[in-house]
Write a protein that holds these residues in place. Sequence first.
Motif, PDB file in Angstrom:
ATOM      1  N   UNK A 370       0.838  -1.203   0.000  1.00 29.42           N
ATOM      2  CA  UNK A 370       0.000   0.000   0.000  1.00 29.42           C
ATOM      3  C   UNK A 370       0.871   1.251   0.000  1.00 29.42           C
ATOM      4  N   UNK A 371       0.271   2.328  -0.478  1.00 28.12           N
ATOM      5  CA  UNK A 371       0.953   3.622  -0.420  1.00 28.12           C
ATOM      6  C   UNK A 371       0.937   4.105   1.029  1.00 28.12           C
ATOM      7  N   UNK A 372       2.097   4.532   1.527  1.00 23.85           N
ATOM      8  CA  UNK A 372       2.190   5.035   2.902  1.00 23.85           C
ATOM      9  C   UNK A 372       2.757   6.442   2.894  1.00 23.85           C
ATOM     10  N   UNK A 373       2.203   7.284   3.768  1.00 27.66           N
ATOM     11  CA  UNK A 373       2.710   8.653   3.879  1.00 27.66           C
ATOM     12  C   UNK A 373       2.943   8.951   5.346  1.00 27.66           C
ATOM     13  N   UNK A 374       4.103   9.527   5.666  1.00 33.38           N
ATOM     14  CA  UNK A 374       4.459   9.752   7.063  1.00 33.38           C
ATOM     15  C   UNK A 374       5.228  11.062   7.187  1.00 33.38           C
ATOM     16  N   UNK A 375       5.136  11.702   8.336  1.00 27.34           N
ATOM     17  CA  UNK A 375       5.920  12.918   8.575  1.00 27.34           C
ATOM     18  C   UNK A 375       7.320  12.519   9.032  1.00 27.34           C
ATOM     19  N   UNK A 376       8.320  13.415   8.909  1.00 27.05           N
ATOM     20  CA  UNK A 376       9.670  13.075   9.388  1.00 27.05           C
ATOM     21  C   UNK A 376       9.691  12.702  10.862  1.00 27.05           C
ATOM     22  N   UNK A 377       8.872  13.384  11.676  1.00 28.86           N
ATOM     23  CA  UNK A 377       8.859  13.107  13.124  1.00 28.86           C
ATOM     24  C   UNK A 377       8.402  11.668  13.380  1.00 28.86           C
ATOM     25  N   UNK A 378       7.316  11.268  12.705  1.00 27.66           N
ATOM     26  CA  UNK A 378       6.804   9.900  12.867  1.00 27.66           C
ATOM     27  C   UNK A 378       7.785   8.861  12.350  1.00 27.66           C
ATOM     28  N   UNK A 379       8.440   9.178  11.230  1.00 25.87           N
ATOM     29  CA  UNK A 379       9.389   8.237  10.632  1.00 25.87           C
ATOM     30  C   UNK A 379      10.606   8.048  11.536  1.00 25.87           C
ATOM     31  N   UNK A 380      11.100   9.150  12.099  1.00 24.68           N
ATOM     32  CA  UNK A 380      12.263   9.082  12.999  1.00 24.68           C
ATOM     33  C   UNK A 380      11.900   8.273  14.250  1.00 24.68           C
ATOM     34  N   UNK A 381      10.683   8.480  14.759  1.00 20.10           N
ATOM     35  CA  UNK A 381      10.233   7.715  15.933  1.00 20.10           C
ATOM     36  C   UNK A 381      10.181   6.214  15.613  1.00 20.10           C
ATOM     37  N   UNK A 382       9.717   5.900  14.381  1.00 19.66           N
ATOM     38  CA  UNK A 382       9.633   4.499  13.956  1.00 19.66           C
ATOM     39  C   UNK A 382      11.033   3.891  13.827  1.00 19.66           C
ATOM     40  N   UNK A 383      11.992   4.651  13.276  1.00 19.39           N
ATOM     41  CA  UNK A 383      13.381   4.164  13.161  1.00 19.39           C
ATOM     42  C   UNK A 383      13.949   3.912  14.553  1.00 19.39           C
ATOM     43  N   UNK A 384      13.652   4.832  15.477  1.00 21.18           N
ATOM     44  CA  UNK A 384      14.177   4.717  16.839  1.00 21.18           C
ATOM     45  C   UNK A 384      13.659   3.451  17.525  1.00 21.18           C
ATOM     46  N   UNK A 385      12.351   3.164  17.348  1.00 17.77           N
ATOM     47  CA  UNK A 385      11.773   2.013  18.045  1.00 17.77           C
ATOM     48  C   UNK A 385      12.141   0.682  17.371  1.00 17.77           C
ATOM     49  N   UNK A 386      12.277   0.680  16.018  1.00 22.37           N
ATOM     50  CA  UNK A 386      12.538  -0.583  15.322  1.00 22.37           C
ATOM     51  C   UNK A 386      14.023  -0.857  15.086  1.00 22.37           C
ATOM     52  N   UNK A 387      14.812   0.219  14.883  1.00 21.81           N
ATOM     53  CA  UNK A 387      16.227   0.004  14.554  1.00 21.81           C
ATOM     54  C   UNK A 387      17.144   0.528  15.651  1.00 21.81           C
ATOM     55  N   UNK A 388      16.586   1.228  16.643  1.00 20.87           N
ATOM     56  CA  UNK A 388      17.398   1.722  17.753  1.00 20.87           C
ATOM     57  C   UNK A 388      18.337   2.852  17.371  1.00 20.87           C
ATOM     58  N   UNK A 389      17.943   3.670  16.388  1.00 15.22           N
ATOM     59  CA  UNK A 389      18.786   4.797  15.955  1.00 15.22           C
ATOM     60  C   UNK A 389      18.032   6.085  16.279  1.00 15.22           C
ATOM     61  N   UNK A 441       5.754   4.262  -2.142  1.00 13.67           N
ATOM     62  CA  UNK A 441       4.839   3.765  -3.168  1.00 13.67           C
ATOM     63  C   UNK A 441       5.338   2.410  -3.660  1.00 13.67           C
ATOM     64  N   UNK A 442       4.462   1.381  -3.651  1.00 12.86           N
ATOM     65  CA  UNK A 442       4.902   0.033  -4.082  1.00 12.86           C
ATOM     66  C   UNK A 442       5.091  -0.069  -5.595  1.00 12.86           C
ATOM     67  N   UNK A 443       4.429   0.816  -6.358  1.00  9.78           N
ATOM     68  CA  UNK A 443       4.554   0.789  -7.832  1.00  9.78           C
ATOM     69  C   UNK A 443       4.141   2.157  -8.374  1.00  9.78           C
ATOM     70  N   UNK A 444       4.510   2.397  -9.620  1.00  9.80           N
ATOM     71  CA  UNK A 444       4.092   3.624 -10.305  1.00  9.80           C
ATOM     72  C   UNK A 444       2.635   3.441 -10.714  1.00  9.80           C
ATOM     73  N   UNK A 445       1.769   4.398 -10.337  1.00  9.89           N
ATOM     74  CA  UNK A 445       0.332   4.256 -10.613  1.00  9.89           C
ATOM     75  C   UNK A 445       0.027   4.125 -12.093  1.00  9.89           C
ATOM     76  N   UNK A 446       0.925   4.691 -12.942  1.00 10.02           N
ATOM     77  CA  UNK A 446       0.665   4.599 -14.381  1.00 10.02           C
ATOM     78  C   UNK A 446       1.060   3.236 -14.941  1.00 10.02           C
ATOM     79  N   UNK A 447       1.840   2.439 -14.142  1.00  9.51           N
ATOM     80  CA  UNK A 447       2.205   1.072 -14.548  1.00  9.51           C
ATOM     81  C   UNK A 447       2.055   0.146 -13.342  1.00  9.51           C
TER      82      UNK A 447
END
Length: 780
Positions: A370-389, A441-447
């Motif tokens: 699925x297409x996913x959209x996230x803010x930098x703050x949310x993405x950084x929090x996700x990296x911190x919890x899953x990768x410990x960075x 994005x998992x694929x280009x919507x036009x293809x």
Amino acid sequence: MKFQIEDVTVYFPYDHIYPEQYSYMIELKRALDAKGHCLLEMPTGTGKTIALLSLITSYSLSKPQSPIKLIYCTRTVHEMEKTLAELKLLHNYQIKHLGPQARILAIGLSSRKNLCVNPTVLAAENRDSVDAGCRKLTASWVRAMAAENPNVPTCQFFENYEKAASAAVLPPGVYTLQDLRAFGKEKGWCPYFLARHMVQFANVVVYSYQYLLDPKVAGIISKEMQKESVVVFDEAHNIDNVCIEALSVSVRRQTLEGATRNLNRISQEIDSRKNLFHKLGPKPTYAVGLFHGRFKATDASRLRSEYNRLVEGLALRGNLPITDTWLSNPALPDDILKEAVPGNIRRAEHFLHVLRRLVQYLRGRLETDNVEKESPVGFVASISSHAGIDQKTLKFCYDRLHSLMLTLEITDTDEFLHIQTICDFATLIGTYARGFSIIIEPFDERMPHIPDPVLQLSCHDASLAIKPVFDRFQSVVITSGTLSPIDLYPRLLNFHPVVSRSFTMSLTRDCICPMVLTRGSDQLPVSTKFDMRSDPGVVRNYGKLLLEMVSVVPDGIVCFFVSYSYMDGIINTWNDSGILKEIMQHKLVFIETQDVVETTLALDNYRRACDCGRGAVFFSVARGKVAEGIDFDRHYGRLVIMFGVPFQYTLSKILLARLEYLRDTFQIKEGDFLTFDALRQAAQCVGRVIRSKADYGMMIFADKRYSRHDKRSKLPSWILSHLRDANLNLSTDMALHIAREFLRKMAQPYDKTGGSDRKTLLSQEDLEKMGDGSVHEMLY
């Protein structure tokens, strides 16, 4: 000619000046006096470049106690060379009048690919490979090795330049890229490093937008520029897009695979040095270690000394030899550079573990349906919890990688572009909390049937990249032939211009004929709206329009389509229905493709067909290379047809995120921005046809939506002033009649200077007779 604008004596290298050039200079001087920024829209083909250069260099000459530096930014190397050629003419004229006191140093600066004179380095096929080839011969550790072992290859041009030391300077004058290469060959010096060195002493520097707007490049090239500089962004109608691209990063599977290979290679280097350290003992001993197929002297304690330096902070770049400087940090301000690097990435092997975890995390995020959209703050929090960075570690990734590659003395930087991209991405998300989105994005919507996952860090706020330029320099001039509506740029770039002005074109005859075609001869409406573009009636009417026009318009016709896919589809349909064959009975047909070499060849043959009288049609795409940088002046472009309104792909997730940001932050409505963006592209396309006042040409906007006032009003004023009400709602047969009448009128002789009532060329005496107000009267 020589004339006064208030307290400044302006030296202008031609015998006559256009009224709009004079008005342009007056407004530009107001901005320089106020030490503020300005927006100036000047019609194409009215001598904008020479007006800018004349006024700013004359302004500097009139204030010898506080001279200002001119930094002139262009989009392409071709435009850079044209600007320097104009400046050379002006400089010679100023020296003729003022003597040696008018001497200046003006240089063009470009990449190694355009300035290098070493044939072995130039043999590489792309810019990154040329840069790496240069580093392999000029890096400080390579040269240190060569001093001990004469078999180690170095660059003779750079060695000669270094030997010359303080004597390696450019004498005053105006130097194009060709002149710099010729001077370098003559002296035996490296033109690239000579130009880099002379930039800080030059009165005028001409280079690409990226050298100021892309933080990675600006941090190296432009950091020495003084505040008392005037920055000019020429052809700046797309400056917001340039700013956004400078801070956006795309990560694909290939990027992650390449980054993993890079990390394995760096890990091997570290292991080999550690083994060497244990064998030789802890004393600083020099040994010969194999790296990249060459022997080199390696200080076994280098990694330890790097650790100590990182504790003190990363602000080491100022002390590096010029050959060792790599791309600067994409985001970091100086105060953060002085911080100590986080403890968990000071040791090289720990830093590699962090990068491996980051690459692994990103690989997992790309495995999505699925297409996913996230803010930098949310993405950084996700990296911190899953990768410990954590965020601070991410922020320092780019500089830590730079430091490590210097320590390991890696010269083939073109092999490490993938890991650089990952660290660029990490530093940007660690630095900016607002103005960005992460879109997966998992694929280009036009293809949709082809899986091609991509993770994009998309910048939405153009003001982030250009803010340091506005803050740092005394005056910034943004100018182009298409800046309408001019009030939108201050909002997009978040600045307050002291002067904002749009100029019209003073003409002795109506040499521009814009038309809005809304329907075919069968009275069916034409449009590239999504629900109409595939309609056989629309495609047939577009074909009939072109067929009628090729039968009456001489020489060259240029057609612009809204996208490559639409152009391919419409040409196939015309070919099947026989319309293309009929067109080719009148003129030859050439097509722009996405391949640069093919398009260059097509353009060359198009010009040859126009020169020999056969006539030709060139099919091109709005937002393509041709629409942005190629001029179709004189007989190369007597008519330009814009098939449709070139809106961006409105289902693009990145565009939708940017529109949402513009609405929430700057209160710019989605519809307003999309229309503004489409109309500036359309104006840029049709503006290719008029490149001087002696030229003439027709413009057909072939879409019923152009007849609406809210769309049409966003075209530049110099086009709108020639768009008569009678030409607003035409069918094909009416447009054909107007074209015949216009071409007949253009065939008549005319007075180039204008009549007594409306002068379009002013001599020195004309300027002396009148005040500033009279020019305004002449223009209108």
